[in-house]
Design a protein around this motif. Sequence first.
Motif, mmCIF file in Angstrom:
data_model
loop_
_atom_site.group_PDB
_atom_site.id
_atom_site.type_symbol
_atom_site.label_atom_id
_atom_site.label_comp_id
_atom_site.label_asym_id
_atom_site.label_seq_id
_atom_site.Cartn_x
_atom_site.Cartn_y
_atom_site.Cartn_z
ATOM 1 N N THR A 16 3.889 -3.308 -9.367
ATOM 2 C CA THR A 16 2.573 -2.640 -8.756
ATOM 3 C C THR A 16 2.963 -2.498 -7.175
ATOM 4 O OG1 THR A 16 1.413 -4.664 -8.814
ATOM 5 C CG2 THR A 16 1.161 -2.952 -10.645
ATOM 6 N N SER A 17 3.970 -3.134 -6.639
ATOM 7 C CA SER A 17 4.048 -3.159 -5.109
ATOM 8 C C SER A 17 4.455 -1.706 -4.527
ATOM 9 C CB SER A 17 5.195 -3.994 -4.741
ATOM 10 O OG SER A 17 6.590 -3.618 -5.056
ATOM 11 N N GLU A 18 4.293 -1.656 -3.339
ATOM 12 C CA GLU A 18 4.684 -0.270 -2.730
ATOM 13 C C GLU A 18 5.963 0.203 -3.087
ATOM 14 O OE1 GLU A 18 3.537 3.176 -1.350
ATOM 15 O OE2 GLU A 18 2.091 1.701 -1.529
ATOM 16 N N ALA A 19 6.756 -0.976 -3.094
ATOM 17 C CA ALA A 19 8.407 -0.762 -3.351
ATOM 18 C C ALA A 19 8.527 -0.362 -4.801
ATOM 19 C CB ALA A 19 9.071 -1.737 -2.888
ATOM 20 N N ASP A 20 7.899 -0.935 -5.583
ATOM 21 C CA ASP A 20 7.983 -0.556 -6.958
ATOM 22 C C ASP A 20 7.570 0.914 -7.214
ATOM 23 O OD1 ASP A 20 8.742 -3.035 -8.018
ATOM 24 O OD2 ASP A 20 6.694 -3.767 -8.246
ATOM 25 N N VAL A 21 6.375 1.292 -6.624
ATOM 26 C CA VAL A 21 5.860 2.441 -6.630
ATOM 27 C C VAL A 21 6.899 3.686 -6.223
ATOM 28 C CG1 VAL A 21 4.026 4.533 -6.110
ATOM 29 C CG2 VAL A 21 3.196 2.192 -6.733
ATOM 30 N N THR A 22 7.383 3.379 -4.970
ATOM 31 C CA THR A 22 8.523 4.146 -4.557
ATOM 32 C C THR A 22 9.643 4.397 -5.374
ATOM 33 O OG1 THR A 22 7.624 3.516 -2.035
ATOM 34 C CG2 THR A 22 10.029 4.556 -2.175
ATOM 35 N N ALA A 23 10.222 3.378 -5.991
ATOM 36 C CA ALA A 23 11.296 3.376 -6.896
ATOM 37 C C ALA A 23 10.895 3.803 -8.418
ATOM 38 C CB ALA A 23 11.941 2.007 -7.102
ATOM 39 N N ALA B 149 -2.578 7.364 1.722
ATOM 40 C CA ALA B 149 -2.722 6.237 2.237
ATOM 41 C C ALA B 149 -1.594 4.878 1.967
ATOM 42 C CB ALA B 149 -4.193 5.683 1.758
ATOM 43 N N LEU B 150 -0.956 5.487 1.275
ATOM 44 C CA LEU B 150 -0.017 4.706 0.896
ATOM 45 C C LEU B 150 -0.411 3.140 0.235
ATOM 46 C CD1 LEU B 150 2.798 4.919 3.818
ATOM 47 C CD2 LEU B 150 2.931 5.941 1.224
ATOM 48 N N ALA B 151 -1.467 3.406 -0.743
ATOM 49 C CA ALA B 151 -1.915 2.180 -1.410
ATOM 50 C C ALA B 151 -2.108 2.390 -2.749
ATOM 51 C CB ALA B 151 -3.536 2.238 -0.786
ATOM 52 N N VAL B 152 -1.746 1.327 -3.431
ATOM 53 C CA VAL B 152 -2.151 1.098 -5.003
ATOM 54 C C VAL B 152 -3.544 0.757 -5.324
ATOM 55 C CG1 VAL B 152 -1.533 -0.167 -7.042
ATOM 56 C CG2 VAL B 152 0.366 0.229 -5.296
ATOM 57 N N PHE B 153 -4.174 1.508 -5.975
ATOM 58 C CA PHE B 153 -5.570 1.605 -6.521
ATOM 59 C C PHE B 153 -5.658 0.678 -7.655
ATOM 60 C CE2 PHE B 153 -8.335 4.778 -4.204
ATOM 61 C CZ PHE B 153 -7.736 4.601 -3.053
ATOM 62 N N GLY B 154 -4.833 1.020 -8.635
ATOM 63 C CA GLY B 154 -4.878 0.170 -9.664
ATOM 64 C C GLY B 154 -3.766 0.397 -10.659
ATOM 65 N N ALA B 155 -3.557 -0.283 -11.938
ATOM 66 C CA ALA B 155 -2.610 -0.100 -12.684
ATOM 67 C C ALA B 155 -2.656 -0.418 -14.151
ATOM 68 C CB ALA B 155 -1.269 -0.994 -12.114
ATOM 69 N N ALA B 156 -2.189 -0.087 -14.997
ATOM 70 C CA ALA B 156 -2.315 -0.461 -16.397
ATOM 71 C C ALA B 156 -0.727 -1.043 -16.755
ATOM 72 C CB ALA B 156 -2.511 0.625 -17.252
ATOM 73 N N PRO B 157 -0.623 -2.203 -17.384
ATOM 74 C CA PRO B 157 0.402 -2.913 -17.888
ATOM 75 C C PRO B 157 0.774 -2.259 -19.001
ATOM 76 C CG PRO B 157 -1.401 -4.541 -17.713
ATOM 77 C CD PRO B 157 -1.836 -3.273 -17.267
#
Length: 152
Positions: free
Chosen positions: A97-104, A141-149
């Motif tokens: 859930t990090s910005e790097a994880d989202v980018t990848a 905004a380059l921001a994670v709002f939330g996530a679902a595992p």
Amino acid sequence: MRTKTLLASTSAALLLTAALAGCSSPAGSGSGADASMSPMPTMSASEAAMMSVTGTFAGENGKNVAGTVTILGDTITLSDFSSDEGPDLHLYLAKGTSEADVTAGTEIAGVKWDAASQTFTLPAGVDAADYTYLVVHCDKALAVFGAAPLSS
């Protein structure tokens, strides 16, 4: 002396019989030697594609995100979904859930913050089983709002 030898031989035979009986299984149980020799069933590509993956959203970084996700085949379904409002919200399959994880990760599509039920199609060649999260991300905004595992 002969009695002791006969008793010892009888005891040894009984122990051996008991030990062998403990290694066998009842007839028809399917767990005997014959069952272990049978090949494992394999799953066809269409069966694998229809495996269901689910998850429950939680907010991150002080944002509120809720609802559930179900991925069945190439269809992603959001249910009871809600999110804080964002100017440019998107869904990503990611390995964290990090910005790097989202980018990848793999972008799925834009998501509406105020629509409880939404359906999306996975991009061709993308397997949801290769990822551990479905992330709600604000691209502007380059921001994670939330996530679902995700879990099978």
